[in-house]
Design a protein around this motif. Structure first.
Motif, short mmCIF file in Angstrom:
data_model
loop_
_atom_site.label_atom_id
_atom_site.label_comp_id
_atom_site.label_asym_id
_atom_site.label_seq_id
_atom_site.Cartn_x
_atom_site.Cartn_y
_atom_site.Cartn_z
N LEU A 1 4.38 6.43 -2.58
CA LEU A 1 4.18 7.69 -1.85
C LEU A 1 4.93 7.68 -0.52
O LEU A 1 5.06 6.63 0.11
CB LEU A 1 2.69 7.91 -1.56
CG LEU A 1 1.81 8.17 -2.78
CD1 LEU A 1 0.35 8.13 -2.38
CD2 LEU A 1 2.15 9.51 -3.43
N LYS A 2 5.39 8.87 -0.15
CA LYS A 2 6.06 9.02 1.14
C LYS A 2 5.28 10.04 1.97
O LYS A 2 4.95 11.11 1.45
CB LYS A 2 7.49 9.50 0.90
CG LYS A 2 8.30 9.69 2.15
CD LYS A 2 9.78 9.88 1.83
CE LYS A 2 10.57 10.04 3.11
NZ LYS A 2 12.00 10.16 2.88
N LEU B 1 -3.15 3.12 -4.10
CA LEU B 1 -2.01 4.00 -4.34
C LEU B 1 -0.72 3.45 -3.76
O LEU B 1 -0.71 2.83 -2.68
CB LEU B 1 -2.27 5.38 -3.74
CG LEU B 1 -3.42 6.15 -4.40
CD1 LEU B 1 -3.68 7.44 -3.67
CD2 LEU B 1 -3.12 6.42 -5.86
N VAL C 1 0.94 15.15 -6.36
CA VAL C 1 1.88 15.29 -5.24
C VAL C 1 3.06 16.13 -5.74
O VAL C 1 3.36 16.12 -6.94
CB VAL C 1 2.36 13.92 -4.72
CG1 VAL C 1 1.25 13.23 -3.98
CG2 VAL C 1 2.91 13.05 -5.82
N PRO C 2 3.78 16.86 -4.86
CA PRO C 2 3.58 16.90 -3.42
C PRO C 2 2.44 17.84 -3.02
O PRO C 2 2.07 18.74 -3.77
CB PRO C 2 4.91 17.47 -2.92
CG PRO C 2 5.40 18.32 -4.04
CD PRO C 2 4.95 17.65 -5.29
N ILE D 1 5.39 2.21 0.11
CA ILE D 1 4.67 3.27 0.83
C ILE D 1 5.55 3.54 2.04
O ILE D 1 5.87 2.62 2.80
CB ILE D 1 3.28 2.80 1.30
CG1 ILE D 1 2.40 2.49 0.10
CG2 ILE D 1 2.58 3.85 2.16
CD1 ILE D 1 2.11 1.05 0.00
N VAL E 1 3.04 15.01 1.64
CA VAL E 1 2.98 13.79 0.81
C VAL E 1 3.78 14.05 -0.45
O VAL E 1 3.56 15.05 -1.13
CB VAL E 1 1.53 13.43 0.43
CG1 VAL E 1 1.48 12.10 -0.33
CG2 VAL E 1 0.63 13.37 1.64
N GLU E 2 4.72 13.17 -0.76
CA GLU E 2 5.51 13.33 -1.99
C GLU E 2 5.84 11.94 -2.55
O GLU E 2 5.62 10.94 -1.88
CB GLU E 2 6.78 14.14 -1.71
CG GLU E 2 7.71 13.49 -0.73
CD GLU E 2 9.01 14.28 -0.55
OE1 GLU E 2 9.25 15.25 -1.29
OE2 GLU E 2 9.78 13.91 0.33
N PRO E 3 6.36 11.88 -3.76
CA PRO E 3 6.66 10.55 -4.33
C PRO E 3 7.77 9.88 -3.52
O PRO E 3 8.69 10.55 -3.05
CB PRO E 3 7.15 10.86 -5.75
CG PRO E 3 6.72 12.26 -6.02
CD PRO E 3 6.61 12.97 -4.72
N SER E 4 7.69 8.57 -3.33
CA SER E 4 8.76 7.85 -2.63
C SER E 4 9.82 7.44 -3.66
O SER E 4 9.54 7.44 -4.87
CB SER E 4 8.21 6.62 -1.90
OG SER E 4 7.58 5.77 -2.82
N LEU F 1 -6.07 12.14 -1.46
CA LEU F 1 -5.50 11.19 -2.43
C LEU F 1 -6.59 10.35 -3.09
O LEU F 1 -6.46 9.95 -4.24
CB LEU F 1 -4.49 10.27 -1.72
CG LEU F 1 -3.16 10.92 -1.33
CD1 LEU F 1 -2.40 10.06 -0.32
CD2 LEU F 1 -2.29 11.17 -2.57
#
Ligand SMILES: Nc1ncnc2c1ncn2[C@@H]1O[C@H](COP(=O)(O)OP(=O)(O)O)[C@@H](O)[C@H]1O
Ligand SMILES: C[C@@](O)(CCOP(=O)(O)O)CC(=O)O
Ligand SMILES: [Mg+2]
Length: 393
Positions: free
Chosen positions: A129-130, A126, A3-4, A50, A41-44, A160
């Protein structure tokens, strides 16, 4: 997978056969690739969460990974859900209802259910993630926004979970099939009983002649040389819900089967003839296409899914003599499609559009039909500006 990354899917226009498609009649639709949904989609921030961000409907929610524990512990239920991809697993839906808690009472519930159902089935391992989902499609307007978001969510989760790679410009047929199957379940979460035509077009793109079979399988053929047809799409801005309109038609079918079933059959026959014409469109059969648009709209009126606001578009196109208008999608408001006569001049088109915009406040579009379906942009190809634009905060 890293990601992203960004995925996208187009909207659609049903040319012939909305509603009857739900009753296993053939229907033909084309993608509107200029109007799309984008999912980043990117790291939260919190690695245990989530996060789902739907800025278009002012919805944002963060789930702690443990919120899903009761669903994720139901290994057998999840396994069953993954094996029967024709129907939603009511066992998993009921468990997710508990997870959603207060969300159940809101308008966002069905879109959130689509996300959660695909999450627990496709990539439950998983977290951190955001997911930001943003669309250029009008929502609830007959251009397939529900299927378009469902395809982006299904594609992102398929990527993913390693079912779809991003190592080539286009998804393979097997990958598209996977995305289509799961996005159909996502559409079911939002809409109840979809035919599957919208998610098929949003996945594969182009134009398809679609038919749902009695056993729930679907058949579709691509309309190979889909012609560019001169047309105007009109968005009446009248809100409506596909779920409600499809339910209303179902009531009518149950109440008047002998009257309504032949209407649905006529719509299917009309879609087949319409596709034959689209396959070999020329100056001789062009007016027949316009005639079929008029007949299809009449049959949709008989099903009770038009709206006075849509009839105004039809009235204006008839009085100005520019072409034939039918509602597109579920009707009840939303959008209409006017196929223009070959002889219609630019001046007449301008007059028609100006009248709809100035007298009724409608929005008109002229767009090409039949472009590309869903796709992934991996991290190194996402332009920074685009990454920034899709975020709501
Ligand atoms: N951009 C979006 N963000 C969040 N939810 C969306 C979005 N687009 C569509 N939806 C979901 O889909 C529903 C509209 O779908 P539907 O009634 O089938 O109309 P259509 O598919 O014709 O736009 C919305 O109520 C919402 O649940
Ligand atoms: C009415 C229907 O034929 C199309 C619905 O399209 P939309 O959600 O109004 O864009 C339902 C379906 O085919 O699933
Ligand atoms: Mg829809």
């Amino acid at each position: 997978m890293s990601v992203p990354f960004l995925v996208s899917a187009p909207g659609k226009v049903i040319i012939f056969g909305e509603h009857s498609a739900v009753y296993n009649e053939p229907a033909v639709a084309a993608s509107v690739s200029a109007l799309r949904t984008y999912l980043l989609v990117e790291p939260s921030e919190n690695p245990e969460e989530i996060e789902l961000d739907f800025p278009d409907i002012n919805f944002n929610h963060k789930w702690h990974y443990n919120d899903f524990a009761s669903v994720l512990q139901d290994v057998e239920g999840l396994q069953e859900a993954r094996l029967n991809t024709r129907e939603l697993s009511q066992r998993i839906v009921s468990k997710l209802e508990v997870v959603q808690g207060e969300l159940r009472k809101t308008l966002y519930y069905y879109a959130a259910l689509c996300f959660c159902y695909l999450y627990v089935c496709l990539c439950p391992q998983l977290k951190g993630l955001k997911f930001h989902v943003k669309s250029t499609l009008p929502i609830g307007a007959g251009l397939g926004s529900s299927a378009s978001i469902s395809v982006t969510i299904s594609l992102a989760m398929a990527h993913l979970s390693g079912h779809v790679k991003a190592d080539k410009p286009e998804l393979s047929l097997t990958e598209k099939k996977f995305v289509n199957v799961w996005s159909f379940l996502g559409e079911k979460c939002i809409q109840g009983t979809p035919s599957g035509i919208d998610n098929a077009v949003a996945t594969y793109g182009n134009a398809v002649l679609f038919k749902r079979e009695m056993d729930g399988t679907t058949n579709f053929e691509f309309v190979e040389k889909f012609p560019q047809i001169p047309m105007v799409l009109t968005y009446t801005k009248i809100p409506r819900s596909t779920k409600t309109l499809v339910a209303k038609v179902r009531e009518l079918v149950l109440k008047q089967p002998n009257v309504i079933k032949p209407v649905l059959t006529a719509m299917g026959n009309l879609a087949v003839r319409g596709t034959e014409i689209l396959d070999s469109l020329n100056d001789t059969n062009y007016e027949e296409l316009i005639e079929l648009v008029r007949v299809n709209h009449g049959l949709l009126v008989a099903l009770g899914v038009s709206h006075p606001g849509l009839e105004l578009v039809k009235l204006e196109s008839d009085s100005l003599g520019v072409g034939s208008t039918k509602l597109t999608g579920a009707g009840g408001g939303g959008c209409s499609l006017t196929i223009l006569h070959k002889s219609t001049t630019q001046e007449q088109i301008h007059q028609f559009k100006a009248k709809l915009e100035s007298s009724y406040g409608y929005k008109t579009f002229q767009t090409d039909l039949g472009g590309i379906g869903c796709g992934i942009l991996p991290r190194d190809l996402i332009p920074t500006g685009e990454l920034y634009n899709i975020r709501s905060n």
